[in-house]
Design an enzyme around this catalytic site. Structure first.
Site, PDB file in Angstrom:
ATOM      1  N   CYS A 135      45.181  45.826  40.981  1.00  0.00           N
ATOM      2  CA  CYS A 135      44.321  46.558  40.050  1.00  0.00           C
ATOM      3  C   CYS A 135      44.405  45.863  38.695  1.00  0.00           C
ATOM      4  CB  CYS A 135      44.711  48.032  39.965  1.00  0.00           C
ATOM      5  SG  CYS A 135      46.422  48.292  39.427  1.00  0.00           S
ATOM      6  N   THR A 136      43.990  46.539  37.637  1.00  0.00           N
ATOM      7  CA  THR A 136      43.930  45.887  36.327  1.00  0.00           C
ATOM      8  C   THR A 136      45.306  45.638  35.735  1.00  0.00           C
ATOM      9  OG1 THR A 136      41.818  46.974  35.900  1.00  0.00           O
ATOM     10  CG2 THR A 136      42.954  46.038  34.005  1.00  0.00           C
TER      11      THR A 136
END
Length: 592
Positions: A135-136
C-alpha cells in the site's frame, strides 16, 4: 522502517520544491494530534491481531523479489503460474496513476470494500500460495495481511514494509551508493498517490492514467474545483486549463458563473481557521470572465473538437472554437428564414453551430413561411475532412446536440489507435443529405457537398447554373476557405441575389491573419527581411516566437492578400463592414 524525524520548521516546508528555488509550500495545512479508534476505517465488526499479518519484507528485498517474478513471467510459462500473487491494497484512484509491475489492483473505491474484493479474487487460490501485498505507507497492507492469515487462512503472506514511500526512499538511497555502477530502475511505475497537498509524488515518468475529460494518457491527479463536487480525478494539463480545474462541463459552468462562494475562503478545520485561501469563481483575464458570463455550448462540441485533434491533428487549430462558434449560432438565430451557406466545412464544428441557430429560427417561424424552409448547405474540398464531417453530422442528425450526441462522438475517438487511425467510413457520395427536427417539429435540411473547387461551384450557383442552385437565397454565408480568393467569394455573394439575399450577411474568418495584417498594412514587402532583422534586436525574448512567425514567407504573403481583401471589401459600396478582433479576426459584411 523507522520514520524520519522532522522539526516543525522542516515540516512547514516539506512539500514539493517550488520553481526557481523558492521555499516549497507545506504539504499539510496544519499539524493536529488526535486520538482515533482506528488509523484506517476498515468496516470490520471485530478486531484482528495486527502482529500476525505475515512477513514484513524490507523494500530492497521486495525489489529483488519483483525482478525475479518478472523474469519468471518472461521466461517459462509454467513457473509463472507458481509465481506469487501481488495485490495492490489501495483504491482505484491511486492504482490508476501508479502501480508495481505485475501487481493486481483490488479495484476498490474505499478501504472497506477490500474484504469482499479479496474473497472474490482468492476464492479458488490454494491456502499455501505466496501472496505479496503493498500500500502507500504500510498501514493498509498490515490490515490486509492480518485478514488474509486470520480470516481466510493463507499461510504464505508477505507485505512491503513501509509501503511505496519506503520503497521509493530506499531505492533512491541504493542508487546513490558508490558501489553502484548503473542506476537501478524502479519496479513501481508512475505516480505514488499521497494524501497531502501534493496529491502525488512522481516516481517514474510513465503516464499510467487516463484523463477524465479527453481520454489522453496522463498521471496528473487533482480535485474538481467545484467545491460541491470536489471529485478526485485524473486530468491532463490541457483539460485542466480548458475546464478551469473541473471534471465536467457542468462543474466548469458552475465555477465560471460564480455560483460558488467567490473570493478568498478561510476554512474552519475543527475550530482552527486555515490560513490557506481557496478561490472559486475568480477570473484571470477578460477572456475567462467573458466565457464565465456566457451560455456555455453543449458538451458535444468539446467531443467534436477532441475528435478533430485525434483524426486530423495537423489541422486541429482550424476549428472555429467556443467563442466564434457561439457567435455563428447567434448570427444564424437572428436571420428571418434560417438559411445558411458555409464555404469550408472542415470537421463540421461551425456547421453544427450554424445548424443550431437555424433550428432556433425554425422553431419560431410561422407555418405560412414554409415556402422558404430553414436549411444549411456546406461545401468541403478535402476528402478526409469531408469524411469526418459527414460522420459528425450524421450523429447530430440522429442524436441532436445533447449528451447522447456527445457520447456517440466520443466513441469515434475511442476507436482510434495505431492499427486503426481512420475510424470514420470513407464517403463516396458527392452529396450527403441529412435532416434534423427542431423542437417544434419542423424538419431542417443539411446538405454536405464534396467539391473539387468551392469558388467554381459558388460562381456557377450565382449564375443560376448547376445542380446546387438554392430554391431561395441564403440569409448568411460563412466563408472559411481559400484565403487567396476571398475577393472572388465575396463578389459572387454580393453580385447575385440567387446566393445571398439583400440584407444578408457574409462572415469571413481569419481576417487578421495572426496579427500580420498590421505589417502588411505598412506596405512591407514579403521579401523584406532586413527590416525584420533590425527590428528583432530591440524585441525581448518573449516576442521571439512572433518574429519567427513574421519570417515565415507563406504566412506573410497570405497576410498581404488578406490585407488587400480587407481594404477592398471596406471600400465596396455594395457592402457595409464590421471587423471584429475575435480570435483571428471575423468580418461581418452586410449586403446592401
Amino acid at each position: 522502517i523507522d520514520p524520519l524525524p522532522l522539526s516543525m520548521e522542516e515540516f512547514s516546508r516539506a512539500g514539493t520544491q517550488a520553481e526557481g528555488g523558492a521555499v516549497p509550500q507545506p504539504p499539510f495545512r496544519g499539524l493536529h494530534i488526535r486520538v482515533r479508534g482506528k488509523i484506517v476505517a476498515d468496516g470490520l465488526d471485530h478486531g484482528l491481531d495486527w502482529r500476525s499479518a505475515g512477513y514484513d519484507m524490507p523494500p530492497l528485498e521486495w525489489h529483488e523479489a519483483l525482478k525475479k517474478i518478472k523474469q519468471q513471467h518472461e521466461q517459462i510459462e509454467e513457473s509463472a503460474e507458481s509465481a506469487p500473487i501481488i495485490l495492490d491494497c489501495r483504491n482505484s484512484y491511486e492504482t490508476d496513476v501508479g502501480i508495481f509491475e505485475g501487481a493486481e489492483p483490488l479495484g476498490t473505491e474505499n478501504f472497506r470494500e477490500s474484504w469482499d474484493a479479496l474473497k472474490d479474487r482468492l476464492q479458488d487460490t490454494p491456502k499455501d500460495a505466496p501472496i505479496m501485498t503493498y500500500c502507500t505507507g504500510g498501514i493498509r497492507c498490515v490490515k490486509v495481511g492480518a485478514y488474509l492469515t486470520q480470516e481466510m487462512g493463507f499461510t504464505n503472506v508477505s507485505r512491503l514494509a513501509g509501503g511505496i514511500i519506503a520503497y521509493d526512499r530506499k531505492l533512491r538511497e541504493a542508487q546513490k551508493a558508490p558501489e553502484k555502477n548503473e542506476s537501478e530502475p524502479s519496479m513501481f511505475k508512475g505516480i505514488n498517490f499521497v494524501f497531502d497537498g501534493r496529491l502525488g509524488r512522481p516516481i517514474t515518468e510513465d503516464a499510467m492514467g487516463v484523463c477524465v475529460t479527453c481520454g489522453s494518457e496522463t498521471s496528473l491527479v487533482s480535485n474538481c474545483r467545484n467545491g460541491n463536487c470536489h471529485k478526485r480525478m485524473i486530468q491532463c494539463e490541457s483539460c485542466k486549463t480548458t475546464f478551469h480545474g473541473t471534471c465536467s462541463e457542468a462543474c466548469r459552468h458552475r465555477v465560471l458563473h460564480g455560483e460558488l462562494v467567490t473570493g478568498s475562503q478561510r476554512q474552519e478545520v475543527d475550530g482552527q481557521e486555515s490560513s490557506q485561501a481557496e478561490t472559486f469563481g475568480s477570473y484571470v483575464s477578460l477572456d475567462t470572465y467573458s466565457a464565465g458570463h456566457s451560455t456555455p455550448p453543449p458538451s458535444m462540441y468539446r467531443e467534436l473538437d477532441f475528435n478533430t485533434k485525434a483524426l486530423i491533428p495537423s489541422g486541429s487549430h482550424m476549428v472555429s472554437g467556443e467563442s466564434q462558434g457561439r457567435l455563428l449560432k447567434q448570427f444564424a438565430s437572428m436571420t428571418r428564414h434560417g438559411r445558411a451557406l458555409e464555404i469550408g466545412t472542415f470537421t463540421a464544428y461551425a456547421t453544427s453551430c450554424l445548424l443550431e441557430g437555424v433550428l432556433n429560427v425554425a422553431d419560431i417561424r410561422e407555418a405560412s413561411e414554409s415556402s422558404e424552409p430553414s436549411y444549411v448547405m456546406t461545401m468541403e474540398r478535402d476528402s478526409k475532412a469531408y469524411d469526418v464531417a459527414v460522420a459528425h453530422m450524421k450523429i447530430v442528425s440522429e442524436h441532436g446536440f445533447g449528451e447522447e450526441a456527445a457520447e456517440a462522438l466520443c466513441a469515434i475517438r475511442a476507436a482510434v489507435n495505431e492499427h486503426n487511425p481512420q475510424t470514420v467510413p470513407v464517403v463516396d457520395e458527392k452529396v450527403t443529405k441529412l435532416s434534423i427536427q427542431s423542437q417544434s417539429g419542423n424538419n431542417v435540411g443539411c446538405d454536405l457537398i464534396h467539391v473539387s473547387d468551392a469558388l467554381a461551384t459558388l460562381e456557377e450557383m450565382a449564375a443560376g447554373k448547376g445542380e446546387f442552385v438554392p430554391e431561395t437565397p441564403f440569409d448568411v454565408v460563412f466563408v472559411d476557405a481559400d484565403k487567396t480568393r476571398l475577393v472572388e467569394y465575396a463578389n459572387a455573394c454580393l453580385s447575385s441575389d440567387l446566393i445571398l439575399r439583400k440584407g444578408g450577411l457574409i462572415l469571413v474568418d481569419n481576417v487578421l491573419w495572426k496579427g500580420l495584417v498590421l505589417e502588411a498594412s505598412g506596405g512591407g514587402s514579403p521579401d523584406d527581411e532586413a527590416s525584420l532583422s533590425s527590428a528583432s534586436a530591440s524585441i525581448d525574448k518573449d516576442e521571439k516566437d512572433a518574429i519567427e512567425l513574421r519570417k515565415n514567407r507563406r504566412a506573410r504573403k497570405l497576410a498581404n492578400k488578406m490585407h488587400r481583401f480587407n481594404s477592398a471589401i471596406a471600400q465596396d459600396d455594395r457592402a457595409e463592414v464590421l471587423m471584429l478582433p475575435l480570435r483571428d479576426g471575423l468580418s461581418v459584411i452586410r449586403k446592401k
